[in-house]
Design an enzyme around this catalytic site. Sequence first.
Site, PDB file in Angstrom:
ATOM      1  CE  LYS A   1     -49.037 -27.403  94.527  1.00 34.44           C
ATOM      2  NZ  LYS A   1     -47.820 -26.683  94.223  1.00 34.44           N
TER       3      LYS A   1
HETATM    4  C1  PLP Z   1     -46.727 -27.364  94.462  1.00 39.03           C
HETATM    5  C2  PLP Z   1     -45.315 -27.215  93.862  1.00 39.03           C
HETATM    6  C3  PLP Z   1     -44.399 -27.793  93.671  1.00 39.03           C
HETATM    7  C4  PLP Z   1     -44.228 -29.316  94.039  1.00 39.03           C
HETATM    8  O1  PLP Z   1     -45.228 -30.200  93.624  1.00 39.03           O
HETATM    9  P1  PLP Z   1     -45.345 -31.586  94.475  1.00 39.03           P
HETATM   10  O2  PLP Z   1     -46.686 -32.192  93.601  1.00 39.03           O
HETATM   11  O3  PLP Z   1     -45.907 -31.237  95.765  1.00 39.03           O
HETATM   12  O4  PLP Z   1     -44.250 -32.519  94.498  1.00 39.03           O
HETATM   13  C5  PLP Z   1     -43.154 -27.324  92.917  1.00 39.03           C
HETATM   14  N1  PLP Z   1     -43.134 -26.205  92.251  1.00 39.03           N
HETATM   15  C6  PLP Z   1     -44.194 -25.417  92.429  1.00 39.03           C
HETATM   16  C7  PLP Z   1     -43.969 -24.057  91.648  1.00 39.03           C
HETATM   17  C8  PLP Z   1     -45.285 -25.799  93.443  1.00 39.03           C
HETATM   18  O5  PLP Z   1     -46.267 -24.962  93.247  1.00 39.03           O
END
Ligand code: PLP
Length: 457
Positions: A111
């Site tokens: 993210k």
């Molecule tokens: C947010 C997240 C996901 C999921 O991603 P999406 O975009 O919500 O599908 C998967 N793995 C980790 C470690 C995350 O932080």
Amino acid sequence: MEYISTRNNSDHFSFKNVFLKGLADDGGLFVPKSIKPFSKEDLIKLSSLKYNELAAEIIFPFIGNFMTKKELSSLISKSYSHFRCEDVVKISDLGKFKILELFHGPTLAFKDIAMQLIGNFYQYHLESAEKKINIIVATSGDTGAAAIDALKGKSNLNVFVLHPHNKISPVQRRLMTIHEEKNVFNIAIEGNFDDCQNLVKSMFNDQNFSNKINMSGVNSINWSRIIAQAVYYFYAYFKIGNGQPLSFSVPTGNFGDIYAGYLAKKLGLPIDKLIVATNKNDILHRAISGGDYTQKKVEETNTPSMDIQIASNFERLLYDVKDCNSEFTKDVMSKIKNNEYKIDNNDLEKIKRNFISEMLDENETVEMIKDIHEKYQIVVDPHTAIGIGAAKKLELEKNCVVLSTAHPCKFPKAIEDAISKTEKLPESLRYVYDREEKFDVLSNDLEKVKNYVINSI
Ligand SMILES: *Cc1c(COP(=O)(O)O)cnc(C)c1O
């Protein structure tokens, strides 16, 4: 580029609107009115670029006159200057698989890649804006840390993060709560992630309140996150594609990261299958394998970032599948709300041209971590393990890239269950254990949270 809402495609919006609002007033999601794919010649030119240069080429067509390409390039460099690996992301081998490591940013999850850029977009915009912005975001752990790191200390904005009290790992919490910047507010809600998300939604929907505080949001439906994430699909393809289409296996919660892969495909990248990998909160697996999109209660698992039953970004795919008909989309979304939607066969066929899905339960996830450690002496985080396990179950190991979405040290419990030891934080982040934490605990009560926000700004 002009944008429309998935629930009303007659009004047009600029990127700036889309970026600052996040969600359209009609409840729909913003998508480009049309997308022009790169030509074969374009792709050849892109293939030799460094990550940051590639990011500028891919993102620029989407932001219209928000800023010049030169300004964008400089914000991209600034955003990624403190990542722990030179090219922002890294590709490693794991047996037949390629692993795309996306966790080398400041808060150890993918993210960061979009959020660092968004932080600088806000700063750029707020230099000329008159009113302070208040960003409120709900987190199941990773989004909040990424948002805080990207927004702390920036002028003319505050960031409020709601996390479920005692339901995230201590590392996840510490990465959010140890910051001293005065514009950072951590609220631990006595409830679960859904409660946090509902509080944020209710604040957004209360026009009086949200206008009063000039509210903005950075959750995964924000279109700017999607475009920033599409970049690494291109990067991976150019590094290892060798002219063959690749499949990508993506640990999926809110359908944001994998939708970015779909966008890359629409932009002309030769992608074969996009593998939707879920935990036992498997609404997306049920939907894609058999059309069943009924919501069940969210269950807590050892992959908390995927403990979601409302995959918000799925609406963007449904809009596409409904041939960009916003009336149809609106109708589907109201059926989903009443939990009475089933994907019809025709639509499901279309989805299956691009997507395939699998699910791993908690035991399978732990087993997968253990197995990988035994075979390759590599420790993967539990979300990544689900990505690997899903591709294995589907026997799609060939030409397959698994997105590794977090550093294993963020989820010590699952790692310990699997290999009876914990994974250390990278050296540069050890300080998070020494600093004092700062957060307030509030009950799951909309008025209390609103008052907290009003009294803090
Ligand atoms: C947010 C997240 C996901 C999921 O991603 P999406 O975009 O919500 O599908 C998967 N793995 C980790 C470690 C995350 O932080």
